[in-house]
Scaffold this motif. Sequence first.
Motif, short mmCIF file in Angstrom:
data_model
loop_
_atom_site.label_atom_id
_atom_site.label_comp_id
_atom_site.label_asym_id
_atom_site.label_seq_id
_atom_site.Cartn_x
_atom_site.Cartn_y
_atom_site.Cartn_z
N GLY A 73 -5.33 -13.29 15.84
CA GLY A 73 -4.59 -12.79 16.98
C GLY A 73 -4.89 -11.34 17.28
O GLY A 73 -5.04 -10.95 18.43
N ASN A 74 -4.98 -10.51 16.21
CA ASN A 74 -5.30 -9.11 16.39
C ASN A 74 -6.70 -8.93 16.98
O ASN A 74 -6.93 -8.07 17.83
N ARG A 131 -10.11 -7.54 21.66
CA ARG A 131 -11.15 -7.92 22.62
C ARG A 131 -10.64 -7.84 24.06
O ARG A 131 -11.34 -7.33 24.95
N TYR A 132 -9.41 -8.30 24.29
CA TYR A 132 -8.84 -8.25 25.64
C TYR A 132 -8.62 -6.80 26.07
O TYR A 132 -8.88 -6.43 27.22
N LEU A 133 -8.15 -5.98 25.14
CA LEU A 133 -7.94 -4.57 25.46
C LEU A 133 -9.27 -3.88 25.76
O LEU A 133 -9.35 -3.05 26.68
N ALA A 134 -10.30 -4.24 25.01
CA ALA A 134 -11.62 -3.66 25.26
C ALA A 134 -12.12 -4.04 26.65
O ALA A 134 -12.68 -3.20 27.38
N GLU A 135 -11.91 -5.29 27.06
CA GLU A 135 -12.33 -5.72 28.40
C GLU A 135 -11.51 -5.02 29.48
O GLU A 135 -12.05 -4.67 30.54
N PHE A 136 -10.25 -4.82 29.22
CA PHE A 136 -9.40 -4.08 30.16
C PHE A 136 -9.93 -2.66 30.35
O PHE A 136 -10.12 -2.19 31.48
N ILE A 137 -10.21 -1.99 29.25
CA ILE A 137 -10.70 -0.62 29.30
C ILE A 137 -12.09 -0.57 29.96
O ILE A 137 -12.36 0.28 30.81
N GLY A 138 -12.97 -1.48 29.56
CA GLY A 138 -14.32 -1.48 30.10
C GLY A 138 -14.35 -1.71 31.60
O GLY A 138 -15.09 -1.03 32.33
N THR A 139 -13.53 -2.65 32.09
CA THR A 139 -13.49 -2.90 33.53
C THR A 139 -12.85 -1.73 34.26
O THR A 139 -13.26 -1.38 35.38
N PHE A 140 -11.85 -1.13 33.64
CA PHE A 140 -11.23 0.06 34.23
C PHE A 140 -12.28 1.16 34.42
O PHE A 140 -12.36 1.77 35.49
N VAL A 141 -13.10 1.39 33.41
CA VAL A 141 -14.13 2.43 33.49
C VAL A 141 -15.17 2.08 34.54
O VAL A 141 -15.61 2.94 35.32
N LEU A 142 -15.59 0.81 34.58
CA LEU A 142 -16.59 0.38 35.57
C LEU A 142 -16.11 0.62 37.00
O LEU A 142 -16.84 1.18 37.83
N VAL A 143 -14.88 0.22 37.29
CA VAL A 143 -14.35 0.38 38.65
C VAL A 143 -14.02 1.84 38.94
O VAL A 143 -14.30 2.33 40.05
N LEU A 144 -13.47 2.54 37.98
CA LEU A 144 -13.19 3.97 38.18
C LEU A 144 -14.48 4.74 38.46
O LEU A 144 -14.54 5.57 39.36
N GLY A 145 -15.53 4.44 37.67
CA GLY A 145 -16.79 5.14 37.84
C GLY A 145 -17.52 4.75 39.11
O GLY A 145 -17.99 5.61 39.86
#
Length: 277
Positions: free
Chosen positions: A17-18, A23-37
């Motif tokens: 579960g951890n 992994r979900y948090l990493a995808e959240f952060i990665g997509t945030f950075v992609l769209v922000l950038g």
Amino acid sequence: MRSATDKRIPAATAAGGNDSMRRYLAEFIGTFVLVLGGVGAAVLAGDRIGFLGVSFAFGLSLLAMVYAIGPISGCHVNPAVTVGLSLAGKFENKHILGYIVAQCLGAVLAAGVVLLIAKGVPGGYQASVAGLGSNGYGLASPEGYGAGAAFLAEVALTFLLVLTVLGATDAKAPVGFAGIAIGLVLTLIHLVGIPVTNTSVNPARSLGPAVFAGGQALTQLWMFIIAPMLGAGLAAAVYRSVFSPAGAITARTAERSLDAERAERVAQDRSHTRSPV
């Protein structure tokens, strides 16, 4: 009385579960950075850096995230990539929904941050008028391309992106170079696609700005969900039939360094720590 095996089950379940949440948090952060950038560059600096600069903003954002979060989640940051990897047998189906939800949430939050920054300009900024870097066709296309051309472009460009991800993370591909190939191909894709649709190839990237822009951005959103998914499916089919993968290896595994390399780094770090000053 429970056996030793029974006692290990809860611990294993908790660990799984951890791992999923990381992994979900990493995808959240990665997509945030992609769209922000990427979207941030288009909205806040597009008139200064032009199509070329925006293209590199998207490509460099993805390249950075491949190395930052790739070892954790595989750095899909794109529902089409997630589906393509799954269809190619390189991603566990049980994580598809979690990845897509995380990607969409990250994109929406990033678009909201870009909007808040944009509103700080003298005279303000209206997403419904300026578009917030949303994707579109017809009157919403930067150069007025019609629906047919836009759909074909999104299918073909997503095919190129997903095929590159599949090939660069193949078991036979050189280890450690996937990020360069993937980042550069996304730059190339934007150089081709920005005049046509503002370049989506990513349903989450399209969703983020559309939520705030509304209007045409929302009514045309269907294309930027269906076309990228179709392109991803075609890429997976070609990968399976033409590349003849020797064995299934996930993107997350491919984007990690070799075990021997990691062990050497740890050994060197310990030797430097123990050496006298």
